[in-house]
Design a protein around this motif. Structure first.
Motif, PDB file in Angstrom:
ATOM      1  N   GLY A  39      54.588  33.113  60.803  1.00  0.00           N
ATOM      2  CA  GLY A  39      53.966  32.233  59.619  1.00  0.00           C
ATOM      3  C   GLY A  39      52.469  32.414  59.602  1.00  0.00           C
ATOM      4  N   ALA A  40      51.856  32.293  60.996  1.00  0.00           N
ATOM      5  CA  ALA A  40      50.610  32.153  60.820  1.00  0.00           C
ATOM      6  C   ALA A  40      49.995  32.559  62.358  1.00  0.00           C
ATOM      7  CB  ALA A  40      50.023  30.938  60.522  1.00  0.00           C
TER       8      ALA A  40
ATOM      9  N   THR B  19      46.479  32.414  64.779  1.00  0.00           N
ATOM     10  CA  THR B  19      45.136  31.717  65.162  1.00  0.00           C
ATOM     11  C   THR B  19      44.642  32.490  66.263  1.00  0.00           C
ATOM     12  OG1 THR B  19      46.223  29.371  64.898  1.00  0.00           O
ATOM     13  CG2 THR B  19      44.082  29.563  66.058  1.00  0.00           C
TER      14      THR B  19
ATOM     15  N   ARG C 191      42.504  30.188  61.887  1.00  0.00           N
ATOM     16  CA  ARG C 191      44.086  30.487  61.481  1.00  0.00           C
ATOM     17  C   ARG C 191      44.166  31.124  60.254  1.00  0.00           C
ATOM     18  NH1 ARG C 191      48.046  27.928  58.270  1.00  0.00           N
ATOM     19  NH2 ARG C 191      49.983  27.797  59.156  1.00  0.00           N
ATOM     20  N   SER C 192      45.063  32.113  60.417  1.00  0.00           N
ATOM     21  CA  SER C 192      45.394  33.061  59.417  1.00  0.00           C
ATOM     22  C   SER C 192      46.763  33.133  58.890  1.00  0.00           C
ATOM     23  CB  SER C 192      44.732  34.301  59.519  1.00  0.00           C
ATOM     24  OG  SER C 192      43.508  34.628  59.672  1.00  0.00           O
ATOM     25  N   THR C 193      46.844  32.876  57.459  1.00  0.00           N
ATOM     26  CA  THR C 193      48.598  32.820  57.010  1.00  0.00           C
ATOM     27  C   THR C 193      48.907  34.267  57.182  1.00  0.00           C
ATOM     28  OG1 THR C 193      48.012  31.016  56.015  1.00  0.00           O
ATOM     29  CG2 THR C 193      49.749  32.348  55.243  1.00  0.00           C
ATOM     30  N   ALA C 194      50.247  34.545  57.695  1.00  0.00           N
ATOM     31  CA  ALA C 194      50.659  36.061  57.569  1.00  0.00           C
ATOM     32  C   ALA C 194      51.122  36.276  56.267  1.00  0.00           C
ATOM     33  CB  ALA C 194      52.093  35.807  58.568  1.00  0.00           C
TER      34      ALA C 194
ATOM     35  N   ASP D 271      53.782  38.458  53.697  1.00  0.00           N
ATOM     36  CA  ASP D 271      55.157  38.664  53.631  1.00  0.00           C
ATOM     37  C   ASP D 271      55.661  39.850  54.423  1.00  0.00           C
ATOM     38  OD1 ASP D 271      55.476  36.417  51.786  1.00  0.00           O
ATOM     39  OD2 ASP D 271      55.493  37.794  50.203  1.00  0.00           O
TER      40      ASP D 271
ATOM     41  N   PHE E  41      44.606  41.067  59.064  1.00  0.00           N
ATOM     42  CA  PHE E  41      45.656  39.991  59.783  1.00  0.00           C
ATOM     43  C   PHE E  41      46.251  40.800  60.873  1.00  0.00           C
ATOM     44  CE2 PHE E  41      50.068  38.724  60.439  1.00  0.00           C
ATOM     45  CZ  PHE E  41      49.799  37.424  60.684  1.00  0.00           C
TER      46      PHE E  41
ATOM     47  N   THR F 299      56.136  28.217  68.681  1.00  0.00           N
ATOM     48  CA  THR F 299      54.650  28.252  68.889  1.00  0.00           C
ATOM     49  C   THR F 299      54.477  28.957  70.018  1.00  0.00           C
ATOM     50  OG1 THR F 299      54.140  25.899  69.577  1.00  0.00           O
ATOM     51  CG2 THR F 299      54.125  26.385  67.293  1.00  0.00           C
TER      52      THR F 299
ATOM     53  N   GLU G  44      52.382  31.392  65.153  1.00  0.00           N
ATOM     54  CA  GLU G  44      53.552  30.269  64.583  1.00  0.00           C
ATOM     55  C   GLU G  44      54.692  30.897  64.150  1.00  0.00           C
ATOM     56  OE1 GLU G  44      51.567  27.690  61.707  1.00  0.00           O
ATOM     57  OE2 GLU G  44      49.747  27.821  63.025  1.00  0.00           O
TER      58      GLU G  44
END
Length: 275
Positions: free
Chosen positions: A48-49, A51, A56-59, A61, A112, A134, A145
């Motif tokens: 999901g993400a 850090t 923090r970077s959102t993953a 799809d 990412f 986590t 995450e």
């Protein structure tokens, strides 16, 4: 010769009994307090993400990882596939020996991917709560995450098109066309969805690892913006004839004989179950 009193004999017997209890079968207090290994193997985890250094970077799809019983972890960054050696000891996973494929990635996915490979390294403390896991570095500045998710079947799943394949490279859809293009392979032998602007429908058959679309597809006639029309034209041409498909947990790749194709990720929504 000194004679031992009953009290001395009783004390000696008690010492021997306690010593035996502390060592027999490894059942002393050390074994009682040992943490069981985290049950991560055999489950597919969506990332999901990530850090890295507190950021923090959102993953994207399609980012995922699964841990095998053989001490290996395999996954996808949202662009490239990767693997690594993983040793699980109690609540700590130690990651080493990373390897990754070298498909060219769009800029945001490349960034990412770099952050993911740095964060998914060394000792990481795991915390499992329900379907969420986590993984955190000892200093707390890096982490992942994860969420446990089942694999998606080819049929009955809504696949959101998130990349265009050309040989060994994967590019994002044209800017301004993202998010709408998707397809569903129904159990009735039809493939339908959206090409980026217009809806489409066609007959399709599946055999071995080949999906054959009996095109050209029937479409609606809505007016489209230039980026949407660019994507729609490419997908319309692609979805006509035999395509090799590769299903990797919740990621679908379709390519034609020339190496042109698409990537898509499973969309979690009601009615997208197994058929």
């Amino acid at each position: 010769m000194q004679t031992q009193t009953p009290r001395t004999l009783a004390a000696a017997a008690l010492v021997l009994f306690l010593a035996a209890c502390g060592t027999e079968g490894g059942s002393g207090s050390g074994a009682d307090t040992a943490s069981p290994d985290l049950p991560v193997a055999g489950t597919y985890w969506t990332i999901g993400a990530v850090t890295l250094d507190g950021r923090r970077s959102t993953a994207p799809d399609g980012a995922r990882v699964d841990f095998g019983e053989n001490g290996r972890a395999r996954g996808n960054s949202g662009c490239n596939g990767f693997d690594a050696a993983v040793a699980v000891n109690g609540d700590t996973l130690t990651v080493s020996g990373q390897g990754i494929t070298e498909i060219g990635c769009p800029g945001d996915r490349q960034r990412f991917e770099t952050e993911l490979m740095k964060a998914f390294s060394g000792p990481l403390k795991g915390r499992l709560k329900g379907e969420s896991l986590t993984l955190t570095s000892p200093d707390g500045r890096n982490g992942l995450e994860l969420t446990a998710e089942p694999a998606a079947p080819l049929r009955g799943t809504t696949w959101k098109i998130d990349g265009l394949v050309s040989g060994d490279t994967v590019a994002s859809p044209p800017a301004g066309s993202e998010g709408k293009a998707r397809l569903v392979l129904g159990k009735d032998g039809r493939v339908s969805g959206n090409l980026g602007c217009n809806n489409f429908s066609a007959t399709a058959t599946v055999a071995e690892k080949t999906l054959t679309v009996q095109g050209p597809a029937a479409t609606t006639r809505m007016m489209c913006t230039s980026p949407q029309m660019e994507l729609e034209t490419k997908l319309y041409e692609l979805l006509d004839g035999p395509l090799t498909y590769r299903l990797d947990h919740r990621t679908l790749t379709l390519t034609d004989a020339s190496g042109e194709g698409l990537t898509a990720v499973a969309v979690a929504e009601p009615g997208a179950g197994a058929q």
